[in-house]
Design a protein around this motif. Structure first.
Motif, PDB file in Angstrom:
ATOM      1  N   LEU A 356      20.668  -3.377  38.262  1.00 10.73           N
ATOM      2  CA  LEU A 356      20.318  -4.608  37.652  1.00 10.73           C
ATOM      3  C   LEU A 356      18.841  -4.732  37.392  1.00 10.73           C
ATOM      4  N   ILE A 357      17.960  -4.077  38.084  1.00  7.33           N
ATOM      5  CA  ILE A 357      16.603  -4.173  37.845  1.00  7.33           C
ATOM      6  C   ILE A 357      16.003  -3.312  36.810  1.00  7.33           C
ATOM      7  N   ASP A 358      16.789  -1.923  36.731  1.00  6.98           N
ATOM      8  CA  ASP A 358      16.253  -0.986  35.893  1.00  6.98           C
ATOM      9  C   ASP A 358      16.318  -1.387  34.530  1.00  6.98           C
ATOM     10  N   ARG A 359      17.138  -2.259  34.033  1.00  8.02           N
ATOM     11  CA  ARG A 359      17.230  -2.721  32.525  1.00  8.02           C
ATOM     12  C   ARG A 359      17.539  -4.159  32.419  1.00  8.02           C
ATOM     13  N   SER A 360      16.632  -5.094  33.204  1.00  8.43           N
ATOM     14  CA  SER A 360      17.006  -6.478  33.596  1.00  8.43           C
ATOM     15  C   SER A 360      17.296  -7.114  32.350  1.00  8.43           C
ATOM     16  N   GLN A 361      16.731  -7.149  31.344  1.00 11.65           N
ATOM     17  CA  GLN A 361      16.750  -7.936  30.390  1.00 11.65           C
ATOM     18  C   GLN A 361      18.251  -7.661  29.598  1.00 11.65           C
ATOM     19  N   ASN A 362      18.489  -6.291  29.650  1.00 12.00           N
ATOM     20  CA  ASN A 362      19.702  -6.041  28.764  1.00 12.00           C
ATOM     21  C   ASN A 362      20.754  -6.352  29.828  1.00 12.00           C
ATOM     22  N   MET A 373      33.972 -14.603  30.093  1.00 14.68           N
ATOM     23  CA  MET A 373      35.291 -13.874  30.462  1.00 14.68           C
ATOM     24  C   MET A 373      35.751 -14.602  31.605  1.00 14.68           C
ATOM     25  N   GLY A 374      35.107 -14.996  32.210  1.00 21.73           N
ATOM     26  CA  GLY A 374      35.537 -15.774  33.482  1.00 21.73           C
ATOM     27  C   GLY A 374      35.548 -14.713  34.638  1.00 21.73           C
ATOM     28  N   VAL A 375      34.726 -13.505  34.675  1.00 22.58           N
ATOM     29  CA  VAL A 375      34.740 -12.275  35.463  1.00 22.58           C
ATOM     30  C   VAL A 375      33.757 -12.613  36.555  1.00 22.58           C
ATOM     31  N   ARG A 376      34.140 -12.345  37.863  1.00 26.90           N
ATOM     32  CA  ARG A 376      33.096 -12.471  38.934  1.00 26.90           C
ATOM     33  C   ARG A 376      32.162 -11.391  38.684  1.00 26.90           C
ATOM     34  N   ILE A 377      31.069 -11.395  39.200  1.00 29.15           N
ATOM     35  CA  ILE A 377      29.794 -10.366  39.313  1.00 29.15           C
ATOM     36  C   ILE A 377      29.179 -10.286  40.483  1.00 29.15           C
ATOM     37  N   ALA A 378      29.472  -8.931  40.918  1.00 25.30           N
ATOM     38  CA  ALA A 378      28.976  -8.512  42.348  1.00 25.30           C
ATOM     39  C   ALA A 378      27.850  -7.786  42.337  1.00 25.30           C
ATOM     40  N   ILE A 379      26.676  -7.883  43.175  1.00 23.63           N
ATOM     41  CA  ILE A 379      25.643  -6.745  43.309  1.00 23.63           C
ATOM     42  C   ILE A 379      25.887  -6.015  44.585  1.00 23.63           C
ATOM     43  N   SER A 380      26.332  -4.779  44.388  1.00 21.05           N
ATOM     44  CA  SER A 380      26.670  -4.171  45.384  1.00 21.05           C
ATOM     45  C   SER A 380      25.306  -3.279  46.303  1.00 21.05           C
ATOM     46  N   ASP A 381      25.422  -2.885  47.580  1.00 21.87           N
ATOM     47  CA  ASP A 381      24.447  -2.370  48.196  1.00 21.87           C
ATOM     48  C   ASP A 381      23.212  -3.140  48.175  1.00 21.87           C
ATOM     49  N   PHE A 382      23.279  -4.425  48.385  1.00 20.98           N
ATOM     50  CA  PHE A 382      22.081  -5.262  48.290  1.00 20.98           C
ATOM     51  C   PHE A 382      21.190  -4.917  49.566  1.00 20.98           C
ATOM     52  N   GLY A 383      19.944  -4.735  49.220  1.00 19.49           N
ATOM     53  CA  GLY A 383      18.702  -4.717  50.392  1.00 19.49           C
ATOM     54  C   GLY A 383      18.493  -3.231  50.424  1.00 19.49           C
ATOM     55  N   LEU A 389      16.343 -11.762  46.385  1.00 18.46           N
ATOM     56  CA  LEU A 389      17.511 -12.979  45.757  1.00 18.46           C
ATOM     57  C   LEU A 389      16.713 -13.917  44.695  1.00 18.46           C
ATOM     58  N   ASN A 390      15.480 -14.331  44.833  1.00 17.10           N
ATOM     59  CA  ASN A 390      14.717 -15.184  44.059  1.00 17.10           C
ATOM     60  C   ASN A 390      15.103 -14.495  42.687  1.00 17.10           C
ATOM     61  N   TYR A 391      14.712 -13.293  42.328  1.00 19.23           N
ATOM     62  CA  TYR A 391      14.811 -12.491  41.004  1.00 19.23           C
ATOM     63  C   TYR A 391      16.031 -12.588  40.662  1.00 19.23           C
ATOM     64  N   LEU A 392      17.062 -12.550  41.344  1.00 17.39           N
ATOM     65  CA  LEU A 392      18.502 -12.696  41.127  1.00 17.39           C
ATOM     66  C   LEU A 392      18.837 -14.175  40.350  1.00 17.39           C
ATOM     67  N   ARG A 393      17.953 -15.120  40.768  1.00 20.11           N
ATOM     68  CA  ARG A 393      18.119 -16.370  40.164  1.00 20.11           C
ATOM     69  C   ARG A 393      18.518 -16.518  38.595  1.00 20.11           C
ATOM     70  N   ARG A 394      17.831 -15.691  37.910  1.00 21.21           N
ATOM     71  CA  ARG A 394      18.143 -15.653  36.423  1.00 21.21           C
ATOM     72  C   ARG A 394      19.434 -15.205  36.124  1.00 21.21           C
ATOM     73  N   PHE A 395      20.069 -14.435  36.890  1.00 22.28           N
ATOM     74  CA  PHE A 395      21.287 -13.696  36.502  1.00 22.28           C
ATOM     75  C   PHE A 395      22.448 -14.318  36.757  1.00 22.28           C
ATOM     76  N   ALA A 396      23.508 -14.222  36.224  1.00 22.75           N
ATOM     77  CA  ALA A 396      24.813 -14.827  36.301  1.00 22.75           C
ATOM     78  C   ALA A 396      25.573 -14.151  37.814  1.00 22.75           C
TER      79      ALA A 396
END
Length: 483
Positions: A356-362, A373-383, A389-396
């Protein structure tokens, strides 16, 4: 006056001859000038052709042919003076993702800037060449020992750590470097390059963004990887891969509401092969794309079958970096959803925090397409990385998955887990705990307000039929676990 006419008449032919000679001399000088200009143009053309034959047109660096010549000269010098030289094989990490997401023009800019930074890290007597694509090779001459080469590799890593500027925007770029030293690692030139290449791939396997000196064990590992890749290709062609599913427990509703799809290799002789034994090789090869597409299609088809049986389970599918950064990933996901005739809400796509961070804009653009498409997005291995988490505010992002290492730390209070849960909820994200192994961990996570959990405490990864059996008994089991 009349007496002068005979004299003038006698001089006329001489004057005419002199004028003609001057004109001839001028003509010769003009002709010489033309010849000199033509020769100079020919020399310039020959020099340009020679440069083009020995240099890369994009970066201006020496090409593979020129590098080979320089290497031969360098080895001859090292033999005469009993010195050492080193070959550094440098490869840009995730370069295909840059091309696929930002376009080839941005990729070319990265290559040019990368070449400039490499030049700045070496001496005049050294050679930086472009092997092709995103691969560069460096010749370091007149070295005292192998440690000198490793110092240059570390200098390169620091130089490329600073973000590149592409179209006016900063772009993080990383690279993997392999080092081989003459004559310590090999005295044969081709073998020396091959060993630097092997060391570079070993650096990539370590997690990219690293430099490694060649070790003999790398050859054996490379040979094993080659054999394994061949076997995996056979497995893909002969349908030896299967999917198992690890149930996920909703801690609020106290029932199974999802399952994570996990790839297994059903080898005809070895039996069931676990992912850790083959996934690294699969993800480094191009095979991850067709196999990943098969995983996606199979998991969605299973979600459809469960729906038809009255089980509205969310099936989680993990995407590797090569898959996620593929230029057609959104279209591939949409096509898989359509073929399976399954609503997007029944699918959860997992990517790692580092991706997510490596290529944040894309990444943001791709995730927005997923959300449409209605798909749920999950970030695995968080931490485990460096996102907040504040950085993730911009992501869906819908779900944050807490890494198992934090779950294991619950016995010491679990302050980090509690903080992640509270911050995620403040951003309207759900929290899933991975690797839950004991009833005590499950109860503690439930008390902290964690939304979902999975691990051996509930079930290992099992067949779809076994998931249905667990669903039938989930009410009684989960009530006993959490009460």
């Amino acid at each position: 006056m009349n007496s002068l006419w005979p004299i003038a008449a006698g001089m006329a032919p001489c004057l005419l001859a002199l004028a003609a000679g001057q004109w001839q001399a001028r003509g010769l000088r003009a002709r010489c000038a033309q010849l000199q200009a033509a020769l100079a143009a020919q020399r310039d053309t020959e020099m340009r052709l020679d440069f083009m034959a020995h240099h890369d047109s994009l970066t201006g660096l020496p090409n593979r042919l020129q590098f080979q010549m320089q290497l031969e000269h360098g080895v001859a010098y090292a033999r005469r003076h009993e010195s050492r030289l080193a070959v550094l094989f440098v490869d840009i990490d995730h370069f295909k993702a840059i091309n696929d997401t930002l376009g080839h023009d941005a990729g070319d800019q990265v290559l040019v800037q990368f070449a400039q930074r490499l030049r700045q890290c070496v001496r005049e007597v050294d050679t930086v060449a472009r092997q092709g694509g995103d691969e560069f090779i460096i010749l370091l001459t007149e070295l005292r020992n192998g440690a000198d080469a490793q110092q240059v590799a570390e200098k390169i890593m620091k130089a490329i750590a600073e973000p590149f500027t592409i179209h006016g925007d900063p772009l993080p770029v990383a690279a993997s470097i392999g080092v081989a030293v003459y004559p310590d690692d090999d005295a044969d030139l081709d073998a020396l390059i091959e060993k630097a290449d092997l060391a570079m791939y070993a650096a990539k396997q370590r997690g990219k963004g690293a430099s490694l000196r060649f070790l003999p064990s790398m050859q054996a590992k490379a040979y094993s990887s080659l054999i394994l890749e061949t076997a995996l290709r056979h497995a893909q062609e002969h349908n030896e891969f299967i999917l198992t599913y690890q149930p996920k427990l909703n801690l609020r509703e106290r029932k199974i509401t999802g399952a994570k799809a996990l790839l297994r290799w059903k080898h005809p002789e070895l039996g069931l092969v676990m992912p850790l034994d083959f996934l690294p090789v699969l993800e480094q090869s191009a095979l991850i794309l067709p196999v990943g597409a098969w995983v996606m299609a199979t998991a969605m088809a299973q979600a459809r079958r469960w729906l038809d049986r009255g089980h509205a389970l969310t099936v989680a599918v993990h995407l590797s970096p090569r898959q996620f950064f593929h230029k057609d990933i959104a279209q591939m996901l949409a096509a898989a959803l359509e073929r399976a005739d399954v609503p997007g809400r029944c699918v959860e796509v997992e990517i790692t925090e580092a991706m997510l961070i490596d290529r944040s804009q894309n990444a943001e653009e791709v995730l927005q397409q997923f959300k449409q498409m209605g798909v749920r997005i999950a970030i695995s291995d968080f931490g485990t990385g460096y996102a907040s988490l504040n950085y993730l505010r911009r992501f869906a992002v819908d779900v944050v998955k807490i890494d198992k290492s934090f779950v294991d730390d619950l016995a010491r209070g679990g302050a980090m887990v509690r903080a992640i849960i509270e911050m995620a909820h403040s951003l309207n994200m759900q929290v899933t705990a991975a690797g839950v192994e004991t009833d005590a961990q499950l109860a503690q996570l439930s008390a902290m307000g964690c939304d979902e959990a999975f691990g051996f405490c509930l079930s290992a990864a099992v067949s779809p039929e076994e998931v249905e059996a667990l669903l039938a008994a989930s009410q009684q089991r989960t009530a006993a676990l959490i009460s």
